[in-house]
Design a protein around this motif. Sequence first.
Motif, mmCIF file in Angstrom:
data_model
loop_
_atom_site.group_PDB
_atom_site.id
_atom_site.type_symbol
_atom_site.label_atom_id
_atom_site.label_comp_id
_atom_site.label_asym_id
_atom_site.label_seq_id
_atom_site.Cartn_x
_atom_site.Cartn_y
_atom_site.Cartn_z
ATOM 1 N N LEU A 1 35.600 40.490 34.368
ATOM 2 C CA LEU A 1 34.808 39.262 34.367
ATOM 3 C C LEU A 1 35.750 38.072 34.289
ATOM 4 O O LEU A 1 36.780 38.142 33.607
ATOM 5 C CB LEU A 1 33.868 39.231 33.160
ATOM 6 N N GLY A 2 35.406 36.980 35.002
ATOM 7 C CA GLY A 2 36.188 35.756 34.878
ATOM 8 C C GLY A 2 36.626 35.128 36.176
ATOM 9 O O GLY A 2 37.182 34.032 36.170
ATOM 10 N N LEU A 3 36.363 35.785 37.320
ATOM 11 C CA LEU A 3 36.759 35.187 38.598
ATOM 12 C C LEU A 3 35.837 34.027 38.961
ATOM 13 O O LEU A 3 34.685 33.974 38.534
ATOM 14 C CB LEU A 3 36.743 36.234 39.713
ATOM 15 N N SER A 4 36.362 33.113 39.796
ATOM 16 C CA SER A 4 35.595 31.921 40.180
ATOM 17 C C SER A 4 34.459 32.243 41.138
ATOM 18 O O SER A 4 33.532 31.451 41.286
ATOM 19 C CB SER A 4 36.539 30.903 40.832
ATOM 20 N N GLY A 5 34.532 33.367 41.828
ATOM 21 C CA GLY A 5 33.479 33.739 42.779
ATOM 22 C C GLY A 5 33.472 35.241 42.978
ATOM 23 O O GLY A 5 34.106 35.990 42.236
ATOM 24 N N VAL A 6 32.741 35.677 44.007
ATOM 25 C CA VAL A 6 32.633 37.106 44.307
ATOM 26 C C VAL A 6 33.571 37.409 45.469
ATOM 27 O O VAL A 6 33.312 36.994 46.598
ATOM 28 C CB VAL A 6 31.185 37.483 44.674
ATOM 29 N N PRO A 7 34.695 38.114 45.237
ATOM 30 C CA PRO A 7 35.624 38.411 46.337
ATOM 31 C C PRO A 7 35.080 39.483 47.263
ATOM 32 O O PRO A 7 34.121 40.189 46.926
ATOM 33 C CB PRO A 7 36.880 38.898 45.608
ATOM 34 N N ASP A 8 35.699 39.617 48.424
ATOM 35 C CA ASP A 8 35.311 40.666 49.373
ATOM 36 C C ASP A 8 35.910 42.003 48.933
ATOM 37 O O ASP A 8 37.004 42.048 48.373
ATOM 38 C CB ASP A 8 35.811 40.334 50.780
#
Length: 808
Positions: free
Chosen positions: A548-555
């Motif tokens: 948890l903690g990323l700025s968005g949802v990566p591919d």
Amino acid sequence: MAHTVQTLSKLLKKTPEEVITILANAGVNDKTVDSDISADERKILMGSLSKRSSSKSNMSVSRKPSTKSSASTGGVKVQVKKKRVKKAQTQASEPANNEAALKAQAALEAGRAADEKQSAQDAKRQEMVRLQKEQAQALKEQQEAAKQQAKEQVKEQTARKEAPAEEKKPKRLRNAPSNTNGRQQLHVAKHNPNRKLKKKDRTRLSQKIQEEQAQHGFQKPVEKVVHEVAIPENIKVLDLAQKMTTKAGEVLKVLMGMGVMVTLNDVIDQDTALLVVEEMGHKGVASKEETIEDTLIEKSKATGDKSPRPPVVTIMGHVDHGKTSLLDYIRKAKVADGEAGGITQHIGAYQVQANDGAITFIDTPGHAAFSRMRSRGANSTDIVILVVAADDGVMPQTIESIKHAKEADVPMIVAINKIDKEGADIDKIKQVLSTHDVIAEDWGGDVMMMPVSAHTGEGIDALLDAITLTAEVLEFSAVAKGPAHGTVLEARLEKGRGKVTTILVQSGTLKKGDIMIAGLEYGKVKQIVNDHGKVLKEAGPSTPVEVLGLSGVPDSGDEVLVVESERKAREVADFRKTRDREAELQRQQASKMDNFLQKMEEGDVSTVNVLLKSDVRGSAQALVEALEELSTDEVRVKVVSSGVGGINNTDITLASTSDALVLGFNVRADAVARKTADNEGVRIEYYSIIYNLIDDVKAIMSGMLSPELSENIIGIANVKDVFKSQKLGDIAGCMVEEGVVRKDSPIRVLRDSVVIYEGELESLRRFKDDVKEVKSGTECGIGVAGYNDVQPGDQIEVFERVETARSL
């Protein structure tokens, strides 16, 4: 300002040694040339100097001759007394003299400083004057040299003019007296360089000088200059023109000739740019510039001693062959029960403790739509377990999984599942697999094939032993210490938790608080959770975890890197976004041109617009690919937007604008979105199984296909004779041989089995009555509209056109 012995000696016009001696006599010892002089020491020095000056004045004896007799002693006594009196006066006024001397010395120092400043300014001024004189002198010399050159040119021109004049000299008479006295003859002209030129000569000379001055400093190249042009992955048309030192319009002409319609600021790819460079006669070199991304990846590589790590095993195979059930038995958990329709639609990653250590399993979907997911699973794995059902055999996705494993160059173990079922034929499966270059060990190959049953647990231990043996032989290892490096397996939005990313750590150690970058997203690791839901502080190599903690949802499939600072991560993420945006613009430009040309060739194509929302990123990517593959020449599927998370009001607005169908895969629309959809007339469909979604889109596309026209021959009549009619023209007297002849039906006239006319049946009569149809074996009269060349022996074919609905 602090004075040293050196600076004070210069001010007092004494040597440093003399100053040191004076101070030593006054009781100040251990002084060197660079020693600092305090205010008290300066007073002592000034006082001793003033004493010396006064003693010198007292010791001075008058050298003037006495007016009186030299033998007189009275004068001497008086003189001595005077000296004594003066000495007493000097001693009395000594303190006053010291103060005066100090003041005088201070004034002297100030005056000397002012003099030094003035002298420095004077020296600077003199240097500037000298430089100006030198420049003026150099300019004067240049002007004189130019004048001298002009004079020499004038002399040369004059000499050229006088050369023929000398040839035309008058011949001397034979009897003319010779010049015995050395005098010059009056008729011999001598060139005077100071003579003023004629106006014509002056004009010619000035024109020549102007031409020489007007010449350029460079010459136009005779041959074309060939440049070596370095081409990056993407380049603007304007930048390409500048690199070739040519006009941008010329580059655009070449591109238009190649069928590429672009503007100056459009981006073209490397291959197109190389073709343009070669077309324009230059040499193109494909170059890969070192970017900020490359530098960061190089820096973040973990270095150090490698240590053994658990093997990463991917379970692949055809849909419903028992991959998840096999993993269930190994994990002793019912994973398949939670899957919709019993099929896996996400990548699941689990770590299992076996007899000889840990094994990390990755479960991939088997459905055809999830080809990209299987490819990602094969690329991030060490060993592939290919599951084949004993009763079903080798199927399309089994073959595709073999291809992915071979492309990734990964060792393979075949698990022949469902051996407890009736009709299981293991030898047949081995035989079919051998046709795809997967040969069992007992058949002389190198692939271990293990018969197992996920239902009874038969052969599971042997399968785990085979995995452990393969891992021991290949000796999988990774650097455990250092920044983490891994791959995104899955990513999703979860209510209450936000952006949840499933990653597989491949090297290094991922710790809580690390700055992580994954694809276009970055952030600080706030929480690490393993597959059992336990919160971890750190995760080592071959560990699947949720972060948890990323700025968005990566591919899915994006590379994961841990970097030293958030600023660096932001810079790389922005660079990647810019690069992707340029590539997307280039793709859009190419697709616009393709669509334009396609419409010109084929006319307008029907399009099904779809807006897709899914629960996880991997499923969304797989569905987009599956839907776009459904497109045909007549009906095209266009995914307007795809994303992760619930269907919201913005999605409905976009769908309404683009006239799109909203598809929710394991997600639902909120209350506001449902209300907006009702008002706007937007259709929302929910799915949890991928088969149903693809089948429904296929049905919609089939409804948009134009119906297929088919022709059925309903009757054939032979022409026996032809009758003339004033009202109807030629009437063919016919015998119906087959079927039925109907009025107002389309007909063809055949002569010798060749169609000579196609038209409508205008009139149909039996004897004198108009009828609608005539059956087989009956005579009738047929009037063909617009055709008057019917002859006896012709055949009239009556047919009907039938529209049938088409399907994909």
